[in-house]
Enzyme design. Structure first.
Site, PDB file in Angstrom:
ATOM      1  N   ASP A  58      33.864  46.883  80.276  1.00 30.82           N
ATOM      2  CA  ASP A  58      34.457  48.093  80.100  1.00 30.82           C
ATOM      3  C   ASP A  58      35.046  48.831  81.709  1.00 30.82           C
ATOM      4  O   ASP A  58      34.084  48.697  82.422  1.00 30.82           O
ATOM      5  CB  ASP A  58      33.439  49.437  79.674  1.00 30.82           C
ATOM      6  CG  ASP A  58      34.172  50.586  79.249  1.00 30.82           C
ATOM      7  OD1 ASP A  58      35.072  51.033  79.863  1.00 30.82           O
ATOM      8  OD2 ASP A  58      33.746  51.117  78.295  1.00 30.82           O
ATOM      9  N   LYS A  85      45.748  54.892  73.197  1.00 27.44           N
ATOM     10  CA  LYS A  85      47.411  55.291  73.108  1.00 27.44           C
ATOM     11  C   LYS A  85      47.710  55.847  71.911  1.00 27.44           C
ATOM     12  O   LYS A  85      48.840  56.331  71.753  1.00 27.44           O
ATOM     13  CB  LYS A  85      48.007  54.096  73.365  1.00 27.44           C
ATOM     14  CG  LYS A  85      47.870  52.918  72.414  1.00 27.44           C
ATOM     15  CD  LYS A  85      48.762  51.990  72.061  1.00 27.44           C
ATOM     16  CE  LYS A  85      48.822  51.243  71.015  1.00 27.44           C
ATOM     17  NZ  LYS A  85      49.646  50.121  70.657  1.00 27.44           N
ATOM     18  N   SER A 125      54.658  55.719  80.330  1.00 31.07           N
ATOM     19  CA  SER A 125      55.176  56.013  79.160  1.00 31.07           C
ATOM     20  C   SER A 125      56.508  57.006  79.279  1.00 31.07           C
ATOM     21  O   SER A 125      56.417  57.918  80.066  1.00 31.07           O
ATOM     22  CB  SER A 125      54.365  56.717  77.923  1.00 31.07           C
ATOM     23  OG  SER A 125      54.696  57.211  76.942  1.00 31.07           O
ATOM     24  N   TYR A 150      47.127  62.239  75.426  1.00 32.33           N
ATOM     25  CA  TYR A 150      47.466  60.771  75.661  1.00 32.33           C
ATOM     26  C   TYR A 150      48.747  61.120  76.773  1.00 32.33           C
ATOM     27  O   TYR A 150      48.440  60.330  77.888  1.00 32.33           O
ATOM     28  CB  TYR A 150      47.942  60.071  74.587  1.00 32.33           C
ATOM     29  CG  TYR A 150      48.881  59.133  74.762  1.00 32.33           C
ATOM     30  CD1 TYR A 150      48.622  58.028  75.229  1.00 32.33           C
ATOM     31  CD2 TYR A 150      50.146  59.055  74.646  1.00 32.33           C
ATOM     32  CE1 TYR A 150      49.193  56.877  75.657  1.00 32.33           C
ATOM     33  CE2 TYR A 150      51.227  58.133  75.291  1.00 32.33           C
ATOM     34  CZ  TYR A 150      50.451  56.962  75.602  1.00 32.33           C
ATOM     35  OH  TYR A 150      51.271  55.869  76.005  1.00 32.33           O
ATOM     36  N   LYS A 154      49.024  59.809  80.962  1.00 33.41           N
ATOM     37  CA  LYS A 154      49.796  58.916  81.855  1.00 33.41           C
ATOM     38  C   LYS A 154      50.264  59.745  82.888  1.00 33.41           C
ATOM     39  O   LYS A 154      50.630  59.018  83.993  1.00 33.41           O
ATOM     40  CB  LYS A 154      50.985  58.573  80.638  1.00 33.41           C
ATOM     41  CG  LYS A 154      50.507  57.581  79.709  1.00 33.41           C
ATOM     42  CD  LYS A 154      49.992  56.167  80.244  1.00 33.41           C
ATOM     43  CE  LYS A 154      49.321  55.333  79.433  1.00 33.41           C
ATOM     44  NZ  LYS A 154      48.756  54.291  80.116  1.00 33.41           N
ATOM     45  N   LEU A 200      56.490  54.441  63.972  1.00 33.35           N
ATOM     46  CA  LEU A 200      57.642  54.211  62.748  1.00 33.35           C
ATOM     47  C   LEU A 200      57.473  52.797  62.358  1.00 33.35           C
ATOM     48  O   LEU A 200      57.342  52.456  61.279  1.00 33.35           O
ATOM     49  CB  LEU A 200      58.838  54.688  63.493  1.00 33.35           C
ATOM     50  CG  LEU A 200      60.149  54.506  62.410  1.00 33.35           C
ATOM     51  CD1 LEU A 200      59.917  54.935  61.104  1.00 33.35           C
ATOM     52  CD2 LEU A 200      61.413  54.848  62.874  1.00 33.35           C
ATOM     53  N   ARG A 295      57.722  66.192  62.185  1.00 30.46           N
ATOM     54  CA  ARG A 295      56.284  66.393  62.660  1.00 30.46           C
ATOM     55  C   ARG A 295      55.865  67.109  63.940  1.00 30.46           C
ATOM     56  O   ARG A 295      56.604  67.003  64.886  1.00 30.46           O
ATOM     57  CB  ARG A 295      55.985  64.670  62.970  1.00 30.46           C
ATOM     58  CG  ARG A 295      54.603  64.148  63.676  1.00 30.46           C
ATOM     59  CD  ARG A 295      54.372  62.840  63.580  1.00 30.46           C
ATOM     60  NE  ARG A 295      55.374  62.179  64.588  1.00 30.46           N
ATOM     61  CZ  ARG A 295      55.286  60.797  64.994  1.00 30.46           C
ATOM     62  NH1 ARG A 295      54.416  60.171  64.219  1.00 30.46           N
ATOM     63  NH2 ARG A 295      55.949  60.344  65.907  1.00 30.46           N
ATOM     64  N   GLY A 297      55.398  67.949  67.606  1.00 31.31           N
ATOM     65  CA  GLY A 297      55.044  67.517  68.556  1.00 31.31           C
ATOM     66  C   GLY A 297      56.078  66.401  69.143  1.00 31.31           C
ATOM     67  O   GLY A 297      56.363  65.900  70.071  1.00 31.31           O
TER      68      GLY A 297
HETATM   69  C1  UD1 Z   1      55.065  58.100  70.751  1.00 30.07           C
HETATM   70  C2  UD1 Z   1      54.713  58.554  72.032  1.00 30.07           C
HETATM   71  C3  UD1 Z   1      54.837  57.493  73.024  1.00 30.07           C
HETATM   72  C4  UD1 Z   1      53.963  56.448  72.483  1.00 30.07           C
HETATM   73  C5  UD1 Z   1      54.342  55.894  71.388  1.00 30.07           C
HETATM   74  C6  UD1 Z   1      53.431  54.954  71.027  1.00 30.07           C
HETATM   75  C7  UD1 Z   1      55.208  61.125  72.452  1.00 30.07           C
HETATM   76  C8  UD1 Z   1      56.543  61.859  72.621  1.00 30.07           C
HETATM   77  N1  UD1 Z   1      55.720  59.752  72.120  1.00 30.07           N
HETATM   78  O1  UD1 Z   1      56.200  57.699  70.663  1.00 30.07           O
HETATM   79  O2  UD1 Z   1      54.383  58.045  74.215  1.00 30.07           O
HETATM   80  O3  UD1 Z   1      54.107  55.359  73.835  1.00 30.07           O
HETATM   81  O4  UD1 Z   1      54.053  57.081  70.376  1.00 30.07           O
HETATM   82  O5  UD1 Z   1      52.121  55.027  70.433  1.00 30.07           O
HETATM   83  O6  UD1 Z   1      54.375  61.348  72.323  1.00 30.07           O
HETATM   84  N2  UD1 Z   1      58.727  58.598  62.286  1.00 30.07           N
HETATM   85  C9  UD1 Z   1      58.902  59.011  61.075  1.00 30.07           C
HETATM   86  N3  UD1 Z   1      57.981  58.565  59.910  1.00 30.07           N
HETATM   87  C10 UD1 Z   1      56.770  57.984  60.279  1.00 30.07           C
HETATM   88  C11 UD1 Z   1      56.502  57.717  61.795  1.00 30.07           C
HETATM   89  C12 UD1 Z   1      57.456  58.076  62.693  1.00 30.07           C
HETATM   90  O7  UD1 Z   1      59.837  59.399  60.791  1.00 30.07           O
HETATM   91  O8  UD1 Z   1      56.110  57.735  59.552  1.00 30.07           O
HETATM   92  C13 UD1 Z   1      59.564  58.951  63.383  1.00 30.07           C
HETATM   93  C14 UD1 Z   1      58.972  60.003  64.515  1.00 30.07           C
HETATM   94  O9  UD1 Z   1      59.223  61.478  63.931  1.00 30.07           O
HETATM   95  C15 UD1 Z   1      59.862  59.457  65.487  1.00 30.07           C
HETATM   96  C16 UD1 Z   1      60.015  58.285  65.400  1.00 30.07           C
HETATM   97  O10 UD1 Z   1      60.003  57.885  64.060  1.00 30.07           O
HETATM   98  O11 UD1 Z   1      61.269  60.395  65.370  1.00 30.07           O
HETATM   99  C17 UD1 Z   1      59.367  57.253  66.235  1.00 30.07           C
HETATM  100  O12 UD1 Z   1      58.069  57.944  66.223  1.00 30.07           O
HETATM  101  P1  UD1 Z   1      56.638  56.758  66.647  1.00 30.07           P
HETATM  102  O13 UD1 Z   1      57.000  55.606  66.419  1.00 30.07           O
HETATM  103  O14 UD1 Z   1      55.574  57.560  66.285  1.00 30.07           O
HETATM  104  O15 UD1 Z   1      57.115  56.926  68.369  1.00 30.07           O
HETATM  105  P2  UD1 Z   1      57.239  58.235  69.207  1.00 30.07           P
HETATM  106  O16 UD1 Z   1      56.748  59.504  68.537  1.00 30.07           O
HETATM  107  O17 UD1 Z   1      58.624  58.393  69.689  1.00 30.07           O
END
Ligand code: UD1
Length: 336
Positions: A58, A85, A125, A150, A154, A200, A295, A297
Site C-alpha cells: 500500500d 477513481k 484527469s 475524486y 486529481k 458509459l 445525472r 454533476g
Molecule cells: C467521469 C469523470 C472522469 C473520470 C471518469 C472515469 C467527471 C466530470 N468525469 O467521466 O474524471 O475519469 O468518469 O471514472 O467527473 N452516461 C449515460 N448513462 C450511463 C452512464 C453514463 O448516459 O449509464 C453518460 C454520462 O451522462 C456522460 C457520458 O455517458 O455524459 C460518459 O459518462 P462516464 O463514462 O461516466 O464518464 P464521465 O462522467 O465523462
C-alpha cells in the site's frame, strides 16, 4: 531501463505496462490490490512472455514503499496510476478518497526527492477542467472547481507536483486523460469494473450482454447536436502509449519546463447517443436504452485540444471509435 509503475494491476496501468514492455522497458509494479487483482499482470506475462516484478504494497505505508526504493536500484522513472477513481463513491466517502489518493502521492513524491528519481509521470484527469465553456479545452484552459472529491484529489495532486517541481531537480509530467475506453486488441486484458459500473462503456457492455436490462441515457435536453452529453473517448492503448512517449520525452531532456501538462484525448467530441449507435454498428446488435433524467454533476460537453501533445510528445492516436467498441466488446464477451 527500469520503470516503477504504481497501480499497474488496474485498467490503464496494465495497458501501459504492455506498451512499456513492447518498448523494452523493465517493469517494477507496486499495487495494494484493494480494487484489483494480479489477473492482468499474470495475463500480460503469459501473453508476452516477459516478467513483471510485482510488490503487493500500500503506497500509504511509506516504510514499505521506501524498502522497494532501497531494493530496486536504478529506477529511471515512475508512472503513478494508483488511485481510487469512482466519482460517485468519492462523494459518499470523501475522506477515504483524500487519504488514499493524496497520502500515497505525498509518500511517493517524498521518495522521488529522497532517492533523486529523475522522471515522474502522473495520471491526472480532464475532470480538472470542470464545467468549462471553452471548447475544445487546451492545457491552458483555466481549471474549474472540481465536481467531486475524486476530481479534487486529481486537482490537488497536480498542485502538489507543481509546487514540488519549483524546488526540485527532477522532472514531472501530468497527463490529463479524457475518457479512456476499449481494451487490448488481443483481449488479453481490459477493464474489470469494481462494483456496479457507472461509466458509459461498461454500462453499454453489460446491457448488451443482458447483465442489466437497459441503459439509461442521462439527459437528451442538453445544448448539444442531439441533446445528449459529449465526451472525448480515447482508446486505452493510445492512452498507454502516451505514457511511454512522456517518459522518453523526459529521459531525452526534451521538456521545456520541469513540470508540464498534456491533454490525452482524441480531440473528437462524441455524444452518448452516437456511442450507442457506434456500438450497435460494431456489434451488429440493438441496445436496449431509454432517455432518463440528467445525472447530477455531469458536464455538458468536454473534448480535448491535443495539439500540444501531438507536437511535443509526437503522440498520434492510432485507434478509431470502432476499434474502441470492438476491442471492448471482445474483452467483455470473454469476461462473462
Ligand atoms: C467521469 C469523470 C472522469 C473520470 C471518469 C472515469 C467527471 C466530470 N468525469 O467521466 O474524471 O475519469 O468518469 O471514472 O467527473 N452516461 C449515460 N448513462 C450511463 C452512464 C453514463 O448516459 O449509464 C453518460 C454520462 O451522462 C456522460 C457520458 O455517458 O455524459 C460518459 O459518462 P462516464 O463514462 O461516466 O464518464 P464521465 O462522467 O465523462
Amino acid at each position: 531501463m527500469k520503470i516503477l509503475v504504481t497501480g499497474g494491476c488496474g485498467y490503464i496501468g496494465a495497458h501501459t505496462i504492455i506498451d512499456l514492455l513492447e518498448n523494452d522497458y523493465e517493469i517494477v509494479n507496486i499495487d495494494n490490490n484493494s480494487r484489483s487483482t494480479t489477473q492482468h499482470i499474470n495475463a500480460i506475462e503469459n501473453q508476452f512472455g516477459k516478467k513483471i516484478k510485482n510488490y503487493t504494497i500500500d503506497l500509504c505505508d511509506k516504510a514499505a514503499v521506501k524498502s522497494v526504493f532501497e531494493q530496486e536500484k536504478n529506477i529511471e522513472g515512475i508512472i503513478h496510476f494508483a488511485a481510487f477513481k469512482a466519482v460517485g463513491e468519492s462523494v459518499q466517502i470523501p475522506l477515504e478518497y483524500y487519504r488514499n489518493n493524496l497520502v500515497s502521492q505525498i509518500n511517493l513524491l517524498e521518495l522521488v526527492e529522497e532517492f533523486g528519481i529523475k522522471n515522474f509521470v502522473f495520471s491526472s484527469s480532464c475532470s480538472v477542467y470542470g464545467n468549462t465553456t471553452e471548447l475544445p479545452v487546451t492545457e491552458l484552459t483555466p481549471r474549474q472547481e472540481a465536481e467531486s472529491p475524486y476530481g479534487n484529489s486529481k486537482r490537488i495532486g497536480e498542485d502538489m507536483i507543481r509546487d514540488v517541481a519549483k524546488v526540485s531537480k527532477n522532472n514531472f509530467i501530468a497527463l490529463r486523460y479524457f475518457n479512456p475506453i476499449g481494451a487490448h486488441p488481443t483481449a488479453c486484458i481490459g477493464e474489470i469494473p469494481y462494483g456496479p459500473p457507472q461509466n458509459l462503456q461498461p454500462v453499454i457492455m453489460e446491457t448488451a450482454l443482458g447483465k442489466r436490462q437497459l441503459l439509461k441515457v442521462f439527459g437528451n435536453d442538453y445544448p448539444t447536436r442531439d441533446g445528449s452529453c459529449i465526451r472525448d473517448y480515447v482508446h486505452v492503448m493510445d492512452v498507454a502509449h502516451a505514457h511511454t512517449l512522456a517518459l522518453k520525452y523526459l529521459v531525452e531532456n526534451k521538456n521545456e519546463d520541469n513540470y508540464e501538462v498534456f491533454n490525452i484525448g482524441s480531440g473528437d467530441g462524441v455524444s452518448v447517443l452516437e456511442m450507442i449507435n457506434a456500438f450497435e454498428k460494431t456489434a451488429n446488435q440493438k441496445l436496449n436504452y431509454e432517455i432518463a433524467e440528467r445525472r447530477a454533476g455531469d458536464v455538458v460537453a468536454v473534448y480535448a485540444d491535443n495539439a500540444k501533445t501531438r507536437k511535443s510528445l509526437g503522440w498520434e492516436p492510432q485507434y478509431s471509435l470502432d476499434d474502441m467498441m470492438l476491442s471492448a466488446w471482445e474483452w467483455n464477451k470473454k469476461l462473462t
